[in-house]
Design a protein around this motif. Structure first.
Motif, PDB file in Angstrom:
ATOM      1  N   SER A  41       0.847  -1.181   0.000  1.00 12.38           N
ATOM      2  CA  SER A  41       0.000   0.000   0.000  1.00 12.38           C
ATOM      3  C   SER A  41       0.886   1.236   0.000  1.00 12.38           C
ATOM      4  N   VAL A  42       0.306   2.357  -0.401  1.00 14.88           N
ATOM      5  CA  VAL A  42       1.046   3.606  -0.505  1.00 14.88           C
ATOM      6  C   VAL A  42       1.002   4.316   0.838  1.00 14.88           C
ATOM      7  N   TYR A  43       2.145   4.717   1.322  1.00 18.42           N
ATOM      8  CA  TYR A  43       2.187   5.490   2.559  1.00 18.42           C
ATOM      9  C   TYR A  43       2.725   6.884   2.290  1.00 18.42           C
ATOM     10  N   VAL A  44       3.784   6.996   1.497  1.00 16.58           N
ATOM     11  CA  VAL A  44       4.376   8.277   1.122  1.00 16.58           C
ATOM     12  C   VAL A  44       4.698   8.216  -0.368  1.00 16.58           C
ATOM     13  N   TYR A  45       5.159   9.326  -0.917  1.00 12.74           N
ATOM     14  CA  TYR A  45       5.585   9.378  -2.309  1.00 12.74           C
ATOM     15  C   TYR A  45       7.094   9.585  -2.367  1.00 12.74           C
ATOM     16  N   CYS A  46       7.706   9.041  -3.394  1.00 15.79           N
ATOM     17  CA  CYS A  46       9.150   9.155  -3.577  1.00 15.79           C
ATOM     18  C   CYS A  46       9.496  10.520  -4.164  1.00 15.79           C
ATOM     19  N   THR A  47      10.776  10.852  -4.143  1.00 17.41           N
ATOM     20  CA  THR A  47      11.229  12.137  -4.675  1.00 17.41           C
ATOM     21  C   THR A  47      11.074  12.213  -6.186  1.00 17.41           C
ATOM     22  N   ASN A  48      11.001  11.055  -6.859  1.00 12.24           N
ATOM     23  CA  ASN A  48      10.841  11.060  -8.308  1.00 12.24           C
ATOM     24  C   ASN A  48       9.368  11.048  -8.726  1.00 12.24           C
ATOM     25  N   GLY A  49       8.447  11.201  -7.777  1.00  9.04           N
ATOM     26  CA  GLY A  49       7.025  11.282  -8.094  1.00  9.04           C
ATOM     27  C   GLY A  49       6.307   9.948  -8.097  1.00  9.04           C
ATOM     28  N   LYS A  50       7.020   8.853  -7.955  1.00  6.83           N
ATOM     29  CA  LYS A  50       6.383   7.539  -7.916  1.00  6.83           C
ATOM     30  C   LYS A  50       5.879   7.263  -6.506  1.00  6.83           C
ATOM     31  N   MET A  51       5.056   6.237  -6.379  1.00  8.56           N
ATOM     32  CA  MET A  51       4.521   5.866  -5.085  1.00  8.56           C
ATOM     33  C   MET A  51       5.522   4.979  -4.348  1.00  8.56           C
ATOM     34  N   CYS A  52       5.627   5.174  -3.057  1.00 12.53           N
ATOM     35  CA  CYS A  52       6.471   4.324  -2.228  1.00 12.53           C
ATOM     36  C   CYS A  52       5.594   3.181  -1.722  1.00 12.53           C
ATOM     37  N   CYS A  53       5.755   2.007  -2.300  1.00 16.01           N
ATOM     38  CA  CYS A  53       4.938   0.850  -1.960  1.00 16.01           C
ATOM     39  C   CYS A  53       5.555   0.119  -0.774  1.00 16.01           C
ATOM     40  N   VAL A  54       4.822   0.085   0.330  1.00 18.57           N
ATOM     41  CA  VAL A  54       5.312  -0.496   1.569  1.00 18.57           C
ATOM     42  C   VAL A  54       4.310  -1.541   2.042  1.00 18.57           C
ATOM     43  N   LYS A  55       4.822  -2.657   2.537  1.00 15.29           N
ATOM     44  CA  LYS A  55       3.938  -3.672   3.096  1.00 15.29           C
ATOM     45  C   LYS A  55       3.318  -3.120   4.374  1.00 15.29           C
ATOM     46  N   PRO A  56       2.050  -3.425   4.622  1.00 16.19           N
ATOM     47  CA  PRO A  56       1.364  -2.862   5.797  1.00 16.19           C
ATOM     48  C   PRO A  56       2.053  -3.162   7.123  1.00 16.19           C
ATOM     49  N   TYR A  58       5.080  -2.934   7.834  1.00 15.10           N
ATOM     50  CA  TYR A  58       6.171  -1.997   8.057  1.00 15.10           C
ATOM     51  C   TYR A  58       5.690  -0.554   8.228  1.00 15.10           C
ATOM     52  N   GLN A  59       4.414  -0.294   8.015  1.00 12.33           N
ATOM     53  CA  GLN A  59       3.894   1.054   8.175  1.00 12.33           C
ATOM     54  C   GLN A  59       3.617   1.321   9.650  1.00 12.33           C
ATOM     55  N   PRO A  60       3.784   2.583  10.087  1.00 12.89           N
ATOM     56  CA  PRO A  60       3.512   2.885  11.496  1.00 12.89           C
ATOM     57  C   PRO A  60       2.027   2.738  11.804  1.00 12.89           C
ATOM     58  N   LYS A  61       1.761   2.302  13.017  1.00  9.52           N
ATOM     59  CA  LYS A  61       0.380   2.115  13.460  1.00  9.52           C
ATOM     60  C   LYS A  61      -0.211   3.475  13.812  1.00  9.52           C
ATOM     61  N   PRO A  62      -1.439   3.764  13.380  1.00  7.07           N
ATOM     62  CA  PRO A  62      -2.051   5.050  13.748  1.00  7.07           C
ATOM     63  C   PRO A  62      -2.386   5.074  15.245  1.00  7.07           C
ATOM     64  N   LYS A  63      -2.178   6.236  15.847  1.00  7.65           N
ATOM     65  CA  LYS A  63      -2.495   6.384  17.268  1.00  7.65           C
ATOM     66  C   LYS A  63      -3.988   6.539  17.435  1.00  7.65           C
ATOM     67  N   PRO A  64      -4.536   5.969  18.486  1.00  9.87           N
ATOM     68  CA  PRO A  64      -5.965   6.154  18.740  1.00  9.87           C
ATOM     69  C   PRO A  64      -6.288   7.623  18.991  1.00  9.87           C
ATOM     70  N   SER A  65      -7.455   8.050  18.566  1.00  9.18           N
ATOM     71  CA  SER A  65      -7.820   9.462  18.686  1.00  9.18           C
ATOM     72  C   SER A  65      -8.099   9.864  20.137  1.00  9.18           C
ATOM     73  N   TRP A  66      -8.377   8.913  21.003  1.00  8.81           N
ATOM     74  CA  TRP A  66      -8.682   9.272  22.375  1.00  8.81           C
ATOM     75  C   TRP A  66      -7.420   9.488  23.217  1.00  8.81           C
ATOM     76  N   LEU A  67      -6.242   9.163  22.688  1.00 10.43           N
ATOM     77  CA  LEU A  67      -4.996   9.450  23.404  1.00 10.43           C
ATOM     78  C   LEU A  67      -4.516  10.864  23.085  1.00 10.43           C
ATOM     79  N   PHE A  68      -3.886  11.500  24.035  1.00 11.18           N
ATOM     80  CA  PHE A  68      -3.393  12.856  23.811  1.00 11.18           C
ATOM     81  C   PHE A  68      -1.951  12.848  23.498  1.00 11.18           C
TER      82      PHE A  68
END
Length: 68
Positions: A41-56, A58-68
């Motif tokens: 899946s795409v998480y960021v874009y590369c400097t050459n304009g292509k998509m950076c395809c990363v396996k899920p 290895y992607q950072p886990k989103p923080k829950p919205s109820w945590l500060f």
């Protein structure tokens, strides 16, 4: 001798025709591509304009919205 020259010529030609590895991104865990495979899946874009395809995994886990 001719066989040796022919072999060297073929190896040289194959090294030019076979594409190398793609550019790496996301701390060397992703690859810059025009399209991502179904497993990536795409998480960021590369400097050459292509998509950076990363396996899920290895992607950072989103923080829950109820945590500060």
């Amino acid at each position: 001798m001719k066989f040796l020259l022919l072999t060297l010529a073929v190896l040289l030609l194959m090294s030019q025709l076979i594409p190398g590895d793609t550019q790496r991104c996301w701390n060397l865990l992703g690859k810059c591509r025009h399209r991502c495979s179904k497993k990536d899946s795409v998480y960021v874009y590369c400097t050459n304009g292509k998509m950076c395809c990363v396996k899920p995994k290895y992607q950072p886990k989103p923080k829950p919205s109820w945590l500060f």
